[in-house]
Design an enzyme around this catalytic site. Structure first.
Site, mmCIF file in Angstrom:
data_model
loop_
_atom_site.group_PDB
_atom_site.id
_atom_site.type_symbol
_atom_site.label_atom_id
_atom_site.label_comp_id
_atom_site.label_asym_id
_atom_site.label_seq_id
_atom_site.Cartn_x
_atom_site.Cartn_y
_atom_site.Cartn_z
ATOM 1 N N ASP A 9 8.900 -46.683 -4.831
ATOM 2 C CA ASP A 9 7.644 -46.333 -5.485
ATOM 3 C C ASP A 9 6.592 -47.361 -5.089
ATOM 4 O OD1 ASP A 9 5.539 -45.950 -7.271
ATOM 5 O OD2 ASP A 9 6.806 -45.989 -9.057
ATOM 6 N N ILE A 10 5.526 -46.926 -4.449
ATOM 7 C CA ILE A 10 4.506 -47.870 -3.987
ATOM 8 C C ILE A 10 3.852 -48.617 -5.140
ATOM 9 C CG2 ILE A 10 2.576 -46.233 -3.902
ATOM 10 C CD1 ILE A 10 2.096 -47.844 -1.051
ATOM 11 N N ASN A 23 -8.079 -39.341 -2.180
ATOM 12 C CA ASN A 23 -8.932 -38.249 -1.727
ATOM 13 C C ASN A 23 -10.344 -38.810 -1.627
ATOM 14 O OD1 ASN A 23 -10.433 -37.735 -4.239
ATOM 15 N ND2 ASN A 23 -8.514 -36.878 -5.014
ATOM 16 N N GLY A 31 -0.169 -36.871 -6.339
ATOM 17 C CA GLY A 31 0.659 -37.670 -5.449
ATOM 18 C C GLY A 31 0.479 -39.159 -5.627
ATOM 19 N N VAL A 32 0.428 -39.872 -4.501
ATOM 20 C CA VAL A 32 0.262 -41.327 -4.501
ATOM 21 C C VAL A 32 -1.023 -41.714 -5.242
ATOM 22 C CG1 VAL A 32 -0.197 -43.329 -3.012
ATOM 23 C CG2 VAL A 32 1.584 -41.700 -2.386
ATOM 24 N N ASP A 33 -2.102 -41.005 -4.960
ATOM 25 C CA ASP A 33 -3.397 -41.301 -5.569
ATOM 26 C C ASP A 33 -3.313 -41.253 -7.096
ATOM 27 O OD1 ASP A 33 -6.145 -41.874 -5.603
ATOM 28 O OD2 ASP A 33 -6.729 -39.796 -5.256
ATOM 29 N N SER A 121 -0.887 -38.994 4.482
ATOM 30 C CA SER A 121 -1.057 -37.586 4.888
ATOM 31 C C SER A 121 0.242 -36.792 4.944
ATOM 32 C CB SER A 121 -1.811 -37.448 6.223
ATOM 33 O OG SER A 121 -3.171 -37.799 6.055
ATOM 34 N N GLY A 123 2.260 -35.977 2.505
ATOM 35 C CA GLY A 123 2.547 -35.209 1.295
ATOM 36 C C GLY A 123 1.798 -33.888 1.320
#
Length: 172
Positions: A9-10, A23, A31-33, A121, A123
């Site tokens: 997990d980042i 985005n 997602g990550v964001d 990119s 995901g």
């Protein structure tokens, strides 16, 4: 610069900076964001709103990068970059590589010594995992930043990690 692959997990990475696959609005998403904004707390969103009100009124362009606080994350900073949506009819790999190169440049300006990257990119933006890893490693192996001594490619899920290990093993 040492490059490592990590499954995980980042948002849990204990590094100076983590990179957000953001985005263009900089105001959070999925997602990550979304995970970074949720775990990092309101300080990140506050700085992103300030960036939108000043330098990035139309949003952050694809391939560029900008830093904010890490908020409640273990990382001191979040470096936001907008990856391209994959297209089988148009080669957008230069834009994807720009995400990594510009994020490293921002990390260097911050004098960060360690940076963790997601697989940008790969995901919801649909970039094939194998090629996304290849694009990331191409940049990470070619750049020699002044301050960054460790770059982690944080891969979400065992399947993605396995693909990344295979690509990295054959990388030259």
């Amino acid at each position: 610069m040492e490059i490592t692959l990590v499954e995980g997990d980042i948002t849990a990475q204990r590094v100076d900076a983590i990179v957000n696959a953001a985005n263009s609005s900089l105001l959070g998403g999925g997602g990550v964001d979304g995970a970074i904004h949720r775990k990092g707390g309101p300080a990140i969103l506050e700085e992103c709103r300030a960036l939108r009100a000043s330098r990035y009124r139309d949003g952050l362009p694809i391939g560029q990068a900008v830093a904010t606080t890490g908020g409640n994350l273990p990382a001191r900073w979040v470096i936001h970059t907008v990856g391209p949506v994959f297209s089988s009819g148009e080669d957008r790999s230069v834009l994807l590589r720009d995400c990594y190169a510009n994020s490293l440049q921002v990390a260097d300006v911050l004098a960060a010594s360690s940076v963790a990257f997601p697989l940008i990119s790969a995901g919801v933006y649909g970039w094939p995992v194998e090629d996304a890893v290849r694009q990331a490693l191409t940049v990470l192996n070619a750049v020699d930043p002044a301050h960054v001594t460790e770059a982690r490619l944080v891969l979400f899920g065992a399947d993605t990690y396995t693909v990344a290990e295979r690509v990295a093993a054959g990388f030259s």
